[in-house]
Write a protein that holds these residues in place. Structure first.
Motif: not given
Length: 500
Positions: A51, A62-63
């Motif tokens: 990430y 994205d996380k």
């Protein structure tokens, strides 16, 4: 070559040469240390690689997706362990299976160390998953094969062997995350690859003279008809997987999220089918059926426990990087903690407190808690480890949290792990029907696979709930389930039919 008996295989091994144990234990200790070093070192920085932005050396995912990938990774490694055991029993034997697995893991780490982006990561993921599935169950099987069944050194041998796991897990994040910070991600992955290279070279050079004929051949090799049957099964399965992935691709749904859902479904279906095959088998009696029923709530408690424990390298890994005060100058200490170092906390506490917990159970004698009660204690502590995080966030007066809270959360969960994890392995053996003695341990390993499959979906709750309430919800669910298991304890003990 005629099939050797267990006794003949043991006699082919030099029985001394490694601290009073068979000499082969030394090479297996070395191999397992470097395999765990490479795996836990890679895992300590992999989340951040996924990430972190491209300008920071990462892939820029994205996380939530990064956390889903971490959960899928762990889940599939435990699932393929079942296949690895079958391959050893029916095709190659444990020795060749673990060698092939080690080579695949090394190749996976080498690919990951190359700066080729997401494509290289996906290839490495496949190689390490398959390699770990081949190596993980079989190296333990070879360790057991070094000793006669009545050898008083057997338990101590496994204790020494598992020390290599914790030593590798303890040291690697400290080294590899420091390299990641000072040089870069791929250099960190290169160290993991080099560690696995040492394991492979050592095994290839020393296994023959140190391991004799132990597990050198499959215990139940396929006959001609079975080879045809399983060739069809695996071929059709591969075609089905390719068709499914192709359909998802053409409808635009071949995403990490859809694959995570597939992993979750497999994580639920496989243990249910596994359990039903045993329960419906004509080879088990009424007492064994009762014990299998007693196993169900323990299995579910194990799943929830591992769901929380495995979030230490996932959800808490993100929290360490983004929400924890890593610069100790804020407390008058001239040091910045690498976020990956928190992944060494678990093995540090295990090494410190495993002898304490073991000694405690022995000293309690007849007051030693029953198996269901140990599960209750372990699951309650796991829930409290997340409740502590919620309390810490509630009391927090600064933007970043004091790292002591994170250490406390890991500590509470580790004590829970020492109550539940060894007990889970032990009770799986004790409750196993005689016709499925080995497979019950495989079923126990699936608690982790199912847990991480669930985690792939749970992490999606972090954003809508916020971290504080996410920790509170998961922690509360664990404690409620622990209370339910506590109320069921008399019934579970009755079904266990005298097993403590």
């Amino acid at each position: 070559m005629s099939k050797m008996t267990r006794e003949e295989m043991v006699e082919s091994v030099p029985q001394h040469g490694f601290f009073g144990h068979p000499r082969g234990l030394g090479i297996l200790f070395f191999v397992e240390f470097w395999e765990r070093f490479s795996y836990y070192g890679m895992r300590a920085i992999l989340l951040y690689y996924l990430y972190f932005t491209v300008t920071q050396g990462g892939l820029g995912l994205d996380k939530v997706t990064a956390q889903q990938i971490m959960a899928m990774y762990g889940s599939l490694i435990f699932m393929t362990g079942i296949l690895g055991g079958w391959v050893a029993d029916r095709l190659f034997g444990s020795r060749r299976s673990l060698m092939y697995g080690a080579i695949l893991i090394m190749a996976g780490h080498i690919v990951l160390s190359l700066p080729f982006g997401l494509g290289a990561f996906l290839v490495s993921m496949i190689l390490i998953i398959i390699g770990s599935g081949l190596m993980k169950p079989n190296i333990s099987n070879v360790v057991g094969g070094l000793y006669h069944k009545n050898d008083s050194r057997l338990d101590a041998g496994f204790v020494i062997f598992y020390m290599s796991v914790n030593m590798g897990a303890l040291l690697s994040p400290l080294i590899i995350d420091k390299v990641r910070l000072n040089i870069g991600f791929h250099e960190g992955f290169s160290i993991a690859a080099f560690g696995m290279f040492l394991a492979v070279i050592a095994y290839l050079f020393f296994q023959k003279r140190n391991l004799g004929e132990v597990e050198n051949h499959p215990s139940n090799p396929l006959n001609t008809e079975e080879k045809k049957k399983y060739t069809k099964i695996f071929t059709y399965s591969a075609i089905l997987i390719i068709i499914l992935l192709s359909i998802l691709y053409f409808i635009g749904q071949l995403t990490f999220n859809s694959i995570s859902l597939i992993v979750l479904v497999l994580g639920i279906i496989i243990p249910i089918v596994y359990w039903l095959i045993m329960y419906k088998s004509p080879d088990i009696d009424k007492v064994e059926k009762g014990r299998l029923l007693a196993y169900v709530p323990l299995f579910l408690a194990g799943v929830l426990f591992w769901s929380i424990q495995e979030q230490g390298s996932n959800v808490l890994g993100v929290f360490a990087e983004d929400s924890t005060q890593l610069d100790l100058n804020a407390y008058g200490i001239n040091f910045v903690i690498p976020a990956g170092w928190f992944q060494s906390i678990n093995p540090i506490f295990i090494v410190m407190f495993a002898p304490v917990i073991s000694f405690l159970w022995q000293k309690l004698g007849r007051f030693n808690p029953s198996t269901p009660l140990k599960f209750v204690i372990g699951l309650t502590l796991a829930g409290l480890s997340f409740i502590v995080m919620m309390i810490a966030m509630e009391l927090q007066t600064t933007e970043l949290m004091n790292p002591i809270w994170l250490v406390l959360s890991f500590f509470i969960c580790v004590i829970g792990e020492l109550c539940l994890s060894p007990t889970g392995s032990s009770v799986s053996v004790k409750l196993a029907p005689s016709a499925f003695s080995a497979q019950m341990l495989s079923l126990w390993f699936l608690t982790n696979a199912t847990a991480q499959g669930i985690n792939g979906q749970l992490v999606k709750l972090i954003e809508p709930l916020g971290q504080k309430y996410y920790f509170g919800l998961i922690g509360a669910i664990a404690i409620v389930v622990a209370i339910i298991v506590l109320t069921l304890t008399p019934k579970i003990k009755k079904l266990m039919q005298g097993i403590h």
